[in-house]
Design an enzyme around this catalytic site. Structure first.
Site, short mmCIF file in Angstrom:
data_model
loop_
_atom_site.label_atom_id
_atom_site.label_comp_id
_atom_site.label_asym_id
_atom_site.label_seq_id
_atom_site.Cartn_x
_atom_site.Cartn_y
_atom_site.Cartn_z
N ASP A 83 0.81 -1.22 0.00
CA ASP A 83 0.00 0.00 0.00
C ASP A 83 0.85 1.28 0.00
OD1 ASP A 83 -2.29 -1.47 -0.07
OD2 ASP A 83 -2.65 -1.38 2.10
N ASP A 85 1.66 3.97 1.51
CA ASP A 85 1.81 4.85 2.68
C ASP A 85 2.97 4.35 3.54
OD1 ASP A 85 0.74 2.60 3.85
OD2 ASP A 85 -1.20 3.50 4.29
N TYR A 299 -7.42 3.94 -3.00
CA TYR A 299 -6.88 3.58 -1.69
C TYR A 299 -7.60 4.33 -0.56
CZ TYR A 299 -3.43 2.44 1.87
OH TYR A 299 -2.81 1.97 3.00
#
Ligand SMILES: [Zn+2]
Ligand SMILES: [Zn+2]
Length: 681
Positions: A83, A85, A299
């Site tokens: 992901d 982040d 997302y």
């Protein structure tokens, strides 16, 4: 055929969704989340050596690790597509450092939506790992570990073993506790409102008393209210002023994590954890009747309302086709991000605007469909024109009294249409298309008074926090981040510091105790401003303006001082109960154990008698005869039976006790469920 490249993501569904997009040259596997983390049974941070984390392989992950290594063998390039982040970056970096021995062919790719366009674009420009982002993640992990690990033993000493206190959760607990005290200390004030039902010809409407002698009307008690009614009744009601205006109502920005969680709670009654769980499913991919799962939304952890240029073009075409050109603003609507939002991130929106919620109904669960509809409508509406209302407001004089009435009519629906083209939630709220419809009036005209209605009111204390209002407060105070809102709430519930009752957080006695102890010995840990500052500093590590070492050092020195002071001064507190020991006749005292509160003989250890504190409610199991007792477990709070283990009744709430006509509790009814399923955090 042997595949040339390896792609690592964190979940099997996401692996499947991406695999379809990338085609034959890529083998896509899942790491099943973090593989490496701080150890569970010790601090795992070398404070003297610059707060160096001592990572270990998470127990049980050896197999996953071995299979990753095997997969990686002979591959040309290993892409880490976790992901986009801090967490995702850290998972990938740990793999490169610890598993693949810093091999040069381990690269990072990021995308905010799992669509062919976005994924292919990302794989055209793989990059190295972002050292600053990782430093920020490690800094946060270490800071949280230090606070949690060193604070908890003090809670054990003073209150009960097994308790724990986290950094950001404690600040959130403080909000809940402060609010509870505000409610308890609230002093309701009486006030009165006076309404007049007026009529012209056949149509009547309601006007409210606004001013007396040109001063704001403030009526404090019944006597005053009655006098006003008497005096106004004999006056002539004359239309003194008519104001017509136009009111525009603008659509809201597309969702970011915090606003999605708030709206899902307000409209769908989903708690933050549930919303994130469903959003993750929609993001990672759903089987919609094609070969492989398809990702339906962008997302879901984001603090930026930015929308990609492609998505803007797509939605604008869709709006002018579906609703007509007059619903489309000349230029795309632009929404500003908060100061520190990561601008690379994107709003939460559908990946493909033509995928109407209605068309997906048969592929989604009921809850998935509700959330998708909410996200879809919000995004669609965000790029449409404002709604317009024609507002009429009328002043009506009755001697020295001035009444006010206003009505509004929707003249242009604009973005409201986005909420009406399917059976999704209607966003128009209380604003009906017509509100308090008023007859046509002229200035100077006399009206008939049908009725004058006084009503008594009391000022109300602020409401307890809900998932929605707590997230809003955390967001506004700068304490929450997209990845933390849901875990903060989950943890408070799990530790039984607060319980969610009818959607609102009620702090428990335990919550009060923990909070008060922290306020006394660690005022900074429960200080909202300080916590917000810490969060900001962690963000600044990512921006490269601060180093992890500096942030941790600045925090640790004063924290250590408080810690040492607390260790010397905290004493176990003794709460004496009313009850007398059955065995030796001494007073019983209230103690906290791992499983909750209980009574213990004050003559302990000479007398070992102890007993449970029951709720006084009978166990609903037939022929049991036990009483229900509050219990805590690692999975959260529940009620159990005093006859455990003979009786295994458990419930999240006290069963309702129907009262017989003479007021005695009758047969109790429960809803026995397995305790494993009762986590609602
Ligand atoms: Zn005793
Ligand atoms: Zn029982």
């Amino acid at each position: 055929m042997k595949k040339k490249n390896l792609v690592i993501v964190e979940s099997p569904t996401k692996a499947k969704t991406i695999s379809k997009i990338l085609g034959d040259n890529f083998s896509v596997v899942s790491s099943m989340g973090h593989i490496i983390d701080l150890p569970q049974k010790k601090l795992g941070v070398n404070i003297e050596k610059g707060f160096e984390p001592e990572y270990v392989i998470i127990p049980g992950k050896q197999k996953a690790l071995a299979s990753l290594k095997k997969e990686a063998k002979d591959k040309d390039v290993i892409y880490v597509a976790t992901d986009p982040d801090r967490e995702g970056e850290a998972i990938g970096w740990q793999l490169k450092e610890r598993v693949f021995n810093k091999m040069k062919n381990v690269l990072r790719v990021t995308f905010y939506e799992i669509t062919p366009a976005a994924v292919n674009e990302a794989f055209k420009k793989p990059r190295d790992f972002d050292a600053k982002m990782i430093e920020a993640q490690v800094g946060r992990r270490v800071l949280d570990r230090i606070v949690g690990y060193l604070l908890s033993p003090l809670l054990w000493k003073k209150i009960a073993r097994g308790l724990s206190a986290g950094r950001v959760q404690s600040a959130a607990l403080r909000l809940i506790i402060d609010r509870e005290r505000e409610i308890k200390n609230f002093n309701p004030k009486e006030y009165w409102e006076i309404e007049a039902e007026l009529a012209k010809a056949q149509s009547n409407f309601i006007a409210k008393l606004d001013k007396i002698d040109n001063q704001k009307a403030e009526i404090k008690n019944k006597e005053e209210a009655e006098r006003v009614c008497q005096e106004a009744k004999i006056e002539k009601f004359i239309v003194s002023q008519i104001k017509k205006s136009e009111k525009k109502r603008y659509p809201s920005a597309p969702f970011i994590t915090s606003t999605m969680q708030q709206d899902a709670f307000n409209k769908l009654k989903f708690n933050a954890n549930k919303t994130m769980f469903l959003a993750q499913q929609l993001y990672e991919g759903i089987d919609i009747g094609q070969d492989n799962p398809v990702s339906l939304i962008t997302y879901m952890r984001t603090d930026s309302p930015r929308v990609s240029a492609e998505a803007i073009n797509e939605v604008r075409d869709y709006i002018s086709l579906s609703f007509g050109k007059d619903c489309l603003p000349e230029k795309p609507n632009y929404y500003k991000a908060k100061k520190l939002a990561q601008e690379a991130h994107e709003a939460i929106r559908p990946t493909f605007i033509a995928r109407h919620p209605e068309s997906l109904k048969s592929f989604l669960s009921l809850d998935q469909h509700k959330l998708y509809t909410l996200i879809y409508n919000r995004f669609l509406a965000s790029q449409m024109k404002p709604a317009i209302y024609a507002v009429t407001s009328v002043g009506i004089a009755a001697g020295k009294y001035l009444f006010n009435a206003s009505g509004s009519t929707l003249t242009f629906a604009g973005f409201l249409l986005a909420y009406k083209n399917n059976d999704g939630e209607d966003d128009s709220g209380n604003e009906k298309t017509e509100k308090n419809k008023m007859p046509l009036l002229k200035e100077g005209e006399a009206l008939d008074l049908l009725k004058i209605i006084p009503s008594q009111h009391f000022t109300k204390p602020p409401a307890r926090y809900s998932d929605s209002s707590l997230i809003k407060a955390l967001d506004e105070d700068g304490v929450g981040r997209p990845s933390t809102y849901a875990p903060i709430i989950y943890t408070l519930i799990l530790r039984d510091y607060a319980r969610r009752i009818k959607g609102y957080f009620n702090p428990t006695e335990l919550g009060f105790k923990v909070c008060d102890l922290l306020v006394e010995y660690f005022p900074k840990i429960v200080d909202i401003k300080f916590t917000a500052l810490m969060e900001e500093e962690l963000d600044e590590i990512e921006e490269g303006r601060l180093t992890k070492l500096k942030v941790l050092q600045d925090f640790y020195a004063p924290f250590k001082e408080s810690l040492d002071f607390a260790q010397k001064n905290i004493k176990k507190e003794v709460i004496v109960s009313e009850e007398i020991c059955e065995k030796c006749g001494k007073q019983m005292i209230i103690k906290w154990g791992r499983k909750g509160k209980f009574l213990s003989c004050s003559n302990f250890p000479e007398c070992k008698f102890s007993k449970s504190i029951t709720s006084g409610v009978k166990c609903p199991e037939p022929n049991c005869g036990g009483e229900l007792i509050e219990r805590r477990s690692r999975r959260g709070f529940f009620y159990g039976c005093s006859n455990f283990p003979k009786c295994r009744f458990v419930s999240r709430t006290l069963p309702e006790v129907p009262r017989t006509p003479d007021g005695c509790p009758g047969v109790t009814q429960g809803n026995p469920r397995k305790v494993e399923k009762m986590i609602d955090g």
